[in-house]
Design an enzyme around this catalytic site. Structure first.
Site, PDB file in Angstrom:
ATOM      1  CG  MET A 122       0.495  -3.429   5.003  1.00  0.00           C
ATOM      2  SD  MET A 122      -0.302  -1.924   4.430  1.00  0.00           S
ATOM      3  CE  MET A 122      -1.887  -2.584   3.956  1.00  0.00           C
ATOM      4  CG  ASN A 140      -0.301  -7.149   4.590  1.00  0.00           C
ATOM      5  OD1 ASN A 140      -0.446  -6.191   3.862  1.00  0.00           O
ATOM      6  ND2 ASN A 140       0.846  -7.420   5.195  1.00  0.00           N
ATOM      7  N   GLY A 187       3.992   2.012  10.729  1.00  0.00           N
ATOM      8  CA  GLY A 187       3.764   1.360  12.011  1.00  0.00           C
ATOM      9  C   GLY A 187       3.297  -0.070  11.851  1.00  0.00           C
ATOM     10  CG  HIS A 225      -5.159   1.807  12.987  1.00  0.00           C
ATOM     11  ND1 HIS A 225      -5.562   3.127  13.011  1.00  0.00           N
ATOM     12  CD2 HIS A 225      -4.846   1.540  11.690  1.00  0.00           C
ATOM     13  CE1 HIS A 225      -5.496   3.627  11.790  1.00  0.00           C
ATOM     14  NE2 HIS A 225      -5.059   2.674  10.968  1.00  0.00           N
ATOM     15  CD  GLU A 226      -2.517  -1.603  11.115  1.00  0.00           C
ATOM     16  OE1 GLU A 226      -2.925  -1.941   9.973  1.00  0.00           O
ATOM     17  OE2 GLU A 226      -2.130  -0.458  11.382  1.00  0.00           O
ATOM     18  CD  GLU A 283      -2.739   1.258   2.411  1.00  0.00           C
ATOM     19  OE1 GLU A 283      -3.961   1.374   2.333  1.00  0.00           O
ATOM     20  OE2 GLU A 283      -2.122   1.256   3.477  1.00  0.00           O
ATOM     21  CG  HIS A 310      -7.205  -0.881   8.441  1.00  0.00           C
ATOM     22  ND1 HIS A 310      -7.933   0.045   7.736  1.00  0.00           N
ATOM     23  CD2 HIS A 310      -6.122  -0.215   8.924  1.00  0.00           C
ATOM     24  CE1 HIS A 310      -7.327   1.222   7.799  1.00  0.00           C
ATOM     25  NE2 HIS A 310      -6.233   1.084   8.514  1.00  0.00           N
TER      26      HIS A 310
END
Length: 885
Positions: free
Chosen positions: A267, A269, A265, A301-302, A176, A305
């Site tokens: 990603m 995936n 920080g 946070h991840e 990204e 997502h």
């Protein structure tokens, strides 16, 4: 930190690389068609929409000895217009073979097909002599090869060192926003979502991880004991999200992987989240309370997502805030629910950071046009993350928690496995309203019912926050029983008396969901302000009014007339009449208005005079942060009388709270943060008891041959004092090279950068650029740390100018690291001469193709500092003189 629009390959080698097997032989076949008469068929940055990828079969064979790889990809395509061309993304890849197969996997052409390249647009085009027919499916088959990337994007190499000193190699991915194309040929845009089958050829000595099964937390072997907290937190947070969104996590596993070399920080995936080590690994022995909160937030946070970004994806990068703003806000909601002991109050600071940038004319709307890879990278900024989160918080507070949650569940279910735009979110939220909600005066919206209700429809309201830049200032004034309201755009670099003011205000109007509280009632009152001026009835008996209760709304408030004096007296007499969030909000707003020249600095300083009685850490830290910022500014420009008087004032006024701190790790997260901040500031201000305690502890640490375990909360302060002497600095650098804790290494690095010896600071910068002792991923942090040191700010800026091309090569234009370097090295400047120097440098690199929005942000920041000194320095000097006397 970020989301990816393709299923991501993550490859992790857990051993020194052995000789990998030979790469597969290239497909035998006839030579390709001649390309001499062909020209590239596509001129736009975005790919044509008439060829749609449905499925990728990707095979990769990395060689960790030669640091290169080969691969094949077979992409199933649906053709929606007759065409001879397939245009897709490819960047720095050598495509060695191309052909098209029909839907029965038979060759569509007897010849290898020609491939043309458009390097500037990072595109490749495959020509088929036979027309690809509308409505049919085909397979594009490509063979390719490339080197593993040197930086942090695409398919790149990394390494780690074991406790025995052995260096091991691994390869990882980061795609990204526009780097999947550097790993394999693909349709690298968010609307081209597709399924993947991924195969990796590897030696048995290596471990391969991808998006589907095998469940764990992965890290370098010597750091596995630091993953226990992350795994526990991930399970807890994942369960929360499944219940909150009412949609089960759709994959059979979710790996968390700590990557040694990682620019961002984390990603997100799908099924394989990758992290910078400091964002995943937690060691209770060396990590502070703030470190624990950070790890928890990043994981939250991840995982958010996995729904906002992976399950539902924004249609194009202009709406990346639909991913990042939501993930930022959901981390606040989820951590508050699952870890209440962490006392999550960082949403205030999230919004304060957004306002800081949004009050400059160089800001941008949350939803902004972005086409090129550089422009897209720049979208991952404070506006998408912080302002996006704050606007969602305002909307949730206004619509009520229940209605907001129902709306986002509807949004996720409606666009599951698809793409969405701003309007889709507003429609989903609006349709949660029932007739009962509306007639009972709930704060709920529905377009069909808007005419029957005093509220405007949601789209109209939210477009004022998403499609226009800036933050509103609401000025309130008492007139008898009524409260007069006026809204305008808040700017810190332009005053209403400036000739440019009318032009900068023209066309700006927000629909502001106002909240306010008075001394006559504990109730929260609401009013939707949709016009430049308005008024509300509050009653003659009201003594004080506090607008924007608990900062539920994204706007600042100025209390005209005697309004600030009334609130200052209230804080002095009974500060607990207001919540700690309201007290913090008042402090923040007052100093923002001071910077803008709208409120005298002595009024703001008088407001925080009550802090000696403050027991809550959040408003206390907010007030101290402004005083520390003033101190560092006058210290840097060397104004001895103000520097000395401000030091005396801070140490005298806050002596009891400073001296009351213990040199330990006891207390709540917020209490531990206060301890770290206070002791760091006290030692920086040369408070003798603090200096003596830090020196004593550092001497004991040195005498123990660096084996003494210091309390994590005071480690950085102790190290910073010890780093001022040659022996201490060298001992810290040696410890840095041996430490296996990245959070510990960050504290050492900060201490090393606090040295007053410019030769040592220059050595640090060189070590960062070399990338061996200090990893390249930390270079931007090193530069910014040196720049914050009064002895190092010009050194760091000169270093950036000298090595600009190298920095861009390492980090890429538009990346967070480049933006951090630009802002961090110029943030201390406060003179017209420095502004001129920065402008000249930016002009020179613009001519080389380095065109970045952040350059204007940096110059606006310098202009803000210049104006602050002009507006406030004299008043500050007089106020301090009176106070000291």
């Amino acid at each position: 930190m970020v989301w990816v629009r393709l299923v991501v390959l993550g490859l992790l080698s857990l051993a020194i690389p052995l000789q990998a097997s030979e790469p597969p032989n290239p497909t035998a076949g006839p030579p390709p068609l001649d390309t001499g008469s062909l020209s590239f068929p596509w001129s736009r940055l975005r790919l044509p929409g008439y060829i749609v990828p449905l499925h990728y079969h990707l095979v990769l064979h990395p060689n960790l000895t030669t640091l290169s790889y080969t691969g094949t990809v077979r992409i199933e395509l649906r053709v929606e217009n007759n065409t001879n061309w397939v245009v897709l993304h490819s960047n720095r890849l050598r495509i060695t073979w191309a052909t098209v197969l029909d839907q029965n996997l038979r060759r569509y052409s007897c010849l290898a097909l020609p491939v043309l390249h458009h390097p500037t647009h990072e595109q490749a085009a495959v020509f088929s002599p036979k027309i690809l027919s509308c409505g049919q499916k085909y397979f594009l088959f490509l063979e390719f090869e490339a080197e593993l990337e040197e930086g942090f994007y695409g398919f790149y190499k990394s390494s780690y060192r074991t406790s025995s000193g052995e260096t091991r190699i691994l390869a990882s991915t980061h795609f990204e926003p526009t780097s999947a194309r550097t790993a394999f040929p693909c349709f690298d845009e968010p609307s081209f979502k597709a399924n993947y089958t991924i195969s990796i050829r590897r030696s048995p000595a290596h471990t391969a991880l991808s998006n589907m099964p095998v469940v764990s937390v992965y890290a370098a072997p010597d750091k596995l004991q630091q993953t226990h907290y992350a795994l526990k937190a991930a399970v807890k947070l994942l369960e929360f999200y499944e219940e909150y969104f009412n949609i089960n996590y759709p994959l059979p596993k979710q790996d968390l992987v700590a990557i040694p070399d990682f620019q961002s920080g984390a990603m997100e995936n799908w099924g394989l989240i990758t992290f910078r080590e400091t964002s995943l690994l937690y060691d209770p022995a060396t990590s502070t309370g703030s470190d624990r909160l950070w790890v928890t937030k990043v994981i939250a946070h991840e995982l958010a997502h996995q729904w906002f970004g992976n399950l539902v994806t924004m249609e194009w990068w202009n709406d990346i805030w639909l991913n990042e703003g939501f993930a930022n806000y959901m981390e606040y909601i989820s951590v508050e629910a699952t870890y209440p002991e962490l006392q999550v109050d960082y949403l205030l600071n999230t919004c304060f950071a957004a306002i800081s940038q949004d009050s400059l004319n160089s800001s941008r709307p949350i939803s902004s046009a972005a086409e090129s890879p550089t422009q897209i990278k720049e979208m991952f900024d404070t506006m998408s993350y912080n302002k996006g989160a704050c606007v969602l918080h305002m909307l949730r507070q206004y619509m009520t928690d229940k209605v907001f949650q129902s709306g986002i569940v509807r949004y996720l279910r409606r666009y599951i496995y698809g793409n969405a735009r701003n309007q889709d979110l507003w429609d989903s939220l609006a349709n949660t309203c029932s007739e009962d909600d509306f007639t009972s005066d709930e704060h709920c919206y529905n377009r069909r019912q808007a005419a029957k209700n005093k509220h405007l429809d949601l789209t109209t309201m939210m477009n004022t926050w998403i499609l226009q830049k800036g933050v509103p200032l609401v000025t309130v004034a008492r007139q008898g029983s009524r409260l007069l309201l006026k809204q305008e755009r808040f700017l810190r670099t332009t005053h209403p008396s400036d000739p440019a003011w009318p032009g900068l205000q023209q066309g700006y109007l927000w629909h502001i969901p106002l909240t306010y509280r008075t001394d006559s009632s504990p109730s929260i009152h609401r009013h939707l302000l949709t016009t430049p001026t308005d008024s509300v009835e509050v009653g003659e008996e009201v003594g004080w009014v506090k607008v924007n209760v608990d900062m539920a709304g994204y706007y600042l408030v100025h209390y005209d007339g005697s309004g600030w004096d009334v609130l200052t007296q209230l804080l002095k007499d009974n500060h607990t009449a207001l919540s700690y969030m309201d007290r913090t909000h008042l402090i923040h707003n007052a100093f923002q208005l001071t910077t803008a020249g709208r409120l005298s600095i002595n009024k703001a300083l008088d407001l925080i005079g009550y802090l000696q009685s403050e027991s809550h850490t959040v408003p206390l830290l907010e007030g101290l942060a402004h005083l520390e910022a003033f101190y560092r500014m006058v210290e840097r420009i060397d104004i001895p009388d103000i520097t000395q008087n401000l030091r005396t004032y801070i140490l005298g006024y806050f002596r009891s709270v400073i001296d009351g701190q213990t040199w330990s790790d006891k207390g709540s997260v917020s209490e531990r943060r206060l301890r770290s901040e206070l002791l760091s500031l006290a030692c920086h201000l040369e408070h003798r008891p603090c200096m003596e305690q830090a020196k004593h502890r550092f001497t004991r640490w040195l005498d123990s041959n660096s084996t003494l375990r210091l309390p994590a909360d005071v480690t950085e302060t102790v190290y910073s004092i010890g780093a001022q002497e040659d022996r201490g600095w060298e001992a810290l650098l040696n410890t840095y090279t041996r430490s296996l804790s990245e959070t510990h290494k960050d504290k050492i690095l900060s201490a090393l950068a606090s040295s007053q010896d410019t030769n040592k600071l220059h050595r640090l910068l060189e070590l960062g650029l070399e990338g061996h002792v200090i990893r390249t991923q930390d270079l931007d942090s090193v530069i910014v740390m040196v720049a914050r040191n009064p002895r190092g700010h010009h050194l760091a800026w000169s270093y950036v100018q000298k090595h600009w091309s190298t920095l861009v090569e390492k980090f890429q234009l538009g990346s967070f690291s480049i933006r951090n370097i630009i802002i961090g090295t110029t943030a201390q400047f406060s003179s017209t001469e420095e502004l001129s120097e920065v402008r000249v440098f930016f002009e020179s690199i613009r001519k080389q193709g380095s065109q970045l929005r952040v350059m204007q942000v940096a110059m606006d920041n310098i202009q803000k500092n210049i104006l602050w000194l002009q507006r406030n320095l004299g008043t500050l000097r007089s106020w301090l003189d009176q106070g000291i006397v």
